[in-house]
Design a protein around this motif. Structure first.
Motif, PDB file in Angstrom:
ATOM      1  N   ILE A   1      -1.027   1.422  -4.180  1.00  0.00           N
ATOM      2  CA  ILE A   1      -1.286   3.090  -4.107  1.00  0.00           C
ATOM      3  C   ILE A   1      -0.475   3.786  -5.196  1.00  0.00           C
ATOM      4  CG2 ILE A   1      -2.232   3.181  -1.804  1.00  0.00           C
ATOM      5  CD1 ILE A   1       0.658   4.397  -1.247  1.00  0.00           C
ATOM      6  N   LYS A   2      -1.036   4.681  -5.827  1.00  0.00           N
ATOM      7  CA  LYS A   2      -0.254   5.418  -6.749  1.00  0.00           C
ATOM      8  C   LYS A   2       0.183   6.669  -6.063  1.00  0.00           C
ATOM      9  CE  LYS A   2      -2.466   4.230 -11.232  1.00  0.00           C
ATOM     10  NZ  LYS A   2      -3.069   4.671 -12.297  1.00  0.00           N
ATOM     11  N   ILE A   3       1.313   6.955  -6.194  1.00  0.00           N
ATOM     12  CA  ILE A   3       2.134   8.013  -5.664  1.00  0.00           C
ATOM     13  C   ILE A   3       2.728   8.924  -6.855  1.00  0.00           C
ATOM     14  CG2 ILE A   3       3.610   9.062  -3.989  1.00  0.00           C
ATOM     15  CD1 ILE A   3       3.814   6.131  -2.631  1.00  0.00           C
ATOM     16  N   THR A   4       2.077  10.252  -6.820  1.00  0.00           N
ATOM     17  CA  THR A   4       2.698  11.205  -7.839  1.00  0.00           C
ATOM     18  C   THR A   4       3.426  12.452  -7.173  1.00  0.00           C
ATOM     19  OG1 THR A   4       0.849  10.922  -9.200  1.00  0.00           O
ATOM     20  CG2 THR A   4       2.161  12.828  -9.695  1.00  0.00           C
TER      21      THR A   4
ATOM     22  N   THR B   1       5.200   9.308 -11.664  1.00  0.00           N
ATOM     23  CA  THR B   1       4.012   8.600 -10.730  1.00  0.00           C
ATOM     24  C   THR B   1       4.606   7.009 -10.707  1.00  0.00           C
ATOM     25  OG1 THR B   1       2.395   9.836 -11.634  1.00  0.00           O
ATOM     26  CG2 THR B   1       1.837   7.708 -10.789  1.00  0.00           C
ATOM     27  N   VAL B   2       4.485   6.447  -9.389  1.00  0.00           N
ATOM     28  CA  VAL B   2       4.871   5.029  -9.097  1.00  0.00           C
ATOM     29  C   VAL B   2       3.692   4.492  -8.435  1.00  0.00           C
ATOM     30  CG1 VAL B   2       7.409   5.578  -9.018  1.00  0.00           C
ATOM     31  CG2 VAL B   2       6.007   5.669  -6.935  1.00  0.00           C
ATOM     32  N   GLU B   3       3.539   3.148  -8.650  1.00  0.00           N
ATOM     33  CA  GLU B   3       2.720   2.499  -8.225  1.00  0.00           C
ATOM     34  C   GLU B   3       3.386   1.276  -7.093  1.00  0.00           C
ATOM     35  OE1 GLU B   3      -0.971  -0.660  -9.386  1.00  0.00           O
ATOM     36  OE2 GLU B   3      -0.338   0.954 -10.943  1.00  0.00           O
ATOM     37  N   VAL B   4       2.973   1.473  -5.818  1.00  0.00           N
ATOM     38  CA  VAL B   4       3.522   0.581  -4.835  1.00  0.00           C
ATOM     39  C   VAL B   4       2.807  -0.012  -3.934  1.00  0.00           C
ATOM     40  CG1 VAL B   4       5.699   1.895  -4.941  1.00  0.00           C
ATOM     41  CG2 VAL B   4       3.896   2.611  -3.208  1.00  0.00           C
ATOM     42  N   LYS B   5       3.206  -1.113  -3.427  1.00  0.00           N
ATOM     43  CA  LYS B   5       2.301  -1.739  -2.346  1.00  0.00           C
ATOM     44  C   LYS B   5       1.994  -0.822  -1.061  1.00  0.00           C
ATOM     45  CE  LYS B   5       3.535  -6.530  -3.574  1.00  0.00           C
ATOM     46  NZ  LYS B   5       4.125  -7.824  -3.541  1.00  0.00           N
ATOM     47  N   ALA B   6       0.772  -0.822  -0.533  1.00  0.00           N
ATOM     48  CA  ALA B   6       0.627   0.039   0.639  1.00  0.00           C
ATOM     49  C   ALA B   6       0.989  -0.588   1.937  1.00  0.00           C
ATOM     50  CB  ALA B   6      -0.991   0.361   0.783  1.00  0.00           C
ATOM     51  N   THR B   7       2.443  -0.768   2.401  1.00  0.00           N
ATOM     52  CA  THR B   7       2.766  -1.461   3.359  1.00  0.00           C
ATOM     53  C   THR B   7       3.211  -0.432   4.396  1.00  0.00           C
ATOM     54  OG1 THR B   7       5.205  -1.233   2.759  1.00  0.00           O
ATOM     55  CG2 THR B   7       4.266  -3.037   2.230  1.00  0.00           C
TER      56      THR B   7
ATOM     57  N   HIS C   1       3.576  16.560   1.935  1.00  0.00           N
ATOM     58  CA  HIS C   1       3.539  18.012   1.092  1.00  0.00           C
ATOM     59  C   HIS C   1       4.253  17.921  -0.345  1.00  0.00           C
ATOM     60  CE1 HIS C   1       7.329  17.802   3.403  1.00  0.00           C
ATOM     61  NE2 HIS C   1       7.793  18.855   2.725  1.00  0.00           N
ATOM     62  N   LEU C   2       4.871  16.965  -0.756  1.00  0.00           N
ATOM     63  CA  LEU C   2       5.602  16.990  -1.967  1.00  0.00           C
ATOM     64  C   LEU C   2       4.941  15.887  -2.846  1.00  0.00           C
ATOM     65  CD1 LEU C   2       9.150  16.922  -0.864  1.00  0.00           C
ATOM     66  CD2 LEU C   2       7.899  18.930  -1.503  1.00  0.00           C
ATOM     67  N   VAL C   3       3.871  15.376  -2.340  1.00  0.00           N
ATOM     68  CA  VAL C   3       3.256  14.102  -3.294  1.00  0.00           C
ATOM     69  C   VAL C   3       1.749  14.037  -3.047  1.00  0.00           C
ATOM     70  CG1 VAL C   3       5.258  12.597  -2.986  1.00  0.00           C
ATOM     71  CG2 VAL C   3       3.367  12.319  -1.187  1.00  0.00           C
ATOM     72  N   THR C   4       1.270  13.484  -4.105  1.00  0.00           N
ATOM     73  CA  THR C   4      -0.351  13.142  -3.924  1.00  0.00           C
ATOM     74  C   THR C   4      -0.454  11.596  -3.951  1.00  0.00           C
ATOM     75  OG1 THR C   4      -0.512  13.440  -6.379  1.00  0.00           O
ATOM     76  CG2 THR C   4      -1.072  15.323  -4.900  1.00  0.00           C
ATOM     77  N   VAL C   5      -1.561  11.238  -3.332  1.00  0.00           N
ATOM     78  CA  VAL C   5      -1.776   9.685  -3.298  1.00  0.00           C
ATOM     79  C   VAL C   5      -3.173   9.144  -3.591  1.00  0.00           C
ATOM     80  CG1 VAL C   5      -1.550   7.408  -1.722  1.00  0.00           C
ATOM     81  CG2 VAL C   5      -0.210   9.726  -1.384  1.00  0.00           C
ATOM     82  N   GLU C   6      -3.299   8.331  -4.431  1.00  0.00           N
ATOM     83  CA  GLU C   6      -4.569   7.746  -4.972  1.00  0.00           C
ATOM     84  C   GLU C   6      -4.588   6.155  -4.739  1.00  0.00           C
ATOM     85  OE1 GLU C   6      -4.302   8.147  -9.587  1.00  0.00           O
ATOM     86  OE2 GLU C   6      -4.736  10.033  -8.447  1.00  0.00           O
ATOM     87  N   ASP C   7      -5.701   5.821  -4.536  1.00  0.00           N
ATOM     88  CA  ASP C   7      -5.818   4.379  -4.765  1.00  0.00           C
ATOM     89  C   ASP C   7      -5.432   3.643  -6.029  1.00  0.00           C
ATOM     90  OD1 ASP C   7      -6.424   4.003  -1.932  1.00  0.00           O
ATOM     91  OD2 ASP C   7      -8.550   3.940  -2.461  1.00  0.00           O
ATOM     92  N   ALA C   8      -5.066   2.796  -6.224  1.00  0.00           N
ATOM     93  CA  ALA C   8      -4.757   2.055  -7.800  1.00  0.00           C
ATOM     94  C   ALA C   8      -5.645   1.071  -8.139  1.00  0.00           C
ATOM     95  CB  ALA C   8      -3.328   1.316  -7.523  1.00  0.00           C
TER      96      ALA C   8
END
Length: 64
Positions: free
Chosen positions: A9-12, A39-45, A57-64
């Motif tokens: 997932i990408k987290i911004t 933005t970082v791309e991390v494994k969805a564990t 409330h501080l980030v947005t998440v989208e599929d990578a």
């Protein structure tokens, strides 16, 4: 060989940690975020998803 089926997932970071609890600031740093619009791309564990939920409330998440 085993496949690596781990979803990423990408987290911004979209919100500022100013006036937030220290634990929320530490969670952002743990995710690799410490500046706005980074933005970082991390494994969805499960661990990462729990961190995201804490600072949702501080980030947005989208599929990578």
């Amino acid at each position: 060989m085993a496949k690596n089926d781990t979803k990423t997932i990408k987290i911004t970071q979209t919100g500022s940690p100013i006036r937030r609890d220290k634990t929320q600031r530490a969670t952002l740093v743990g995710l690799g975020l410490n500046k706005m619009h980074r933005t970082v791309e991390v494994k969805a564990t499960p661990e990462v998803l729990g961190q995201v939920k804490k600072v949702q409330h501080l980030v947005t998440v989208e599929d990578a």
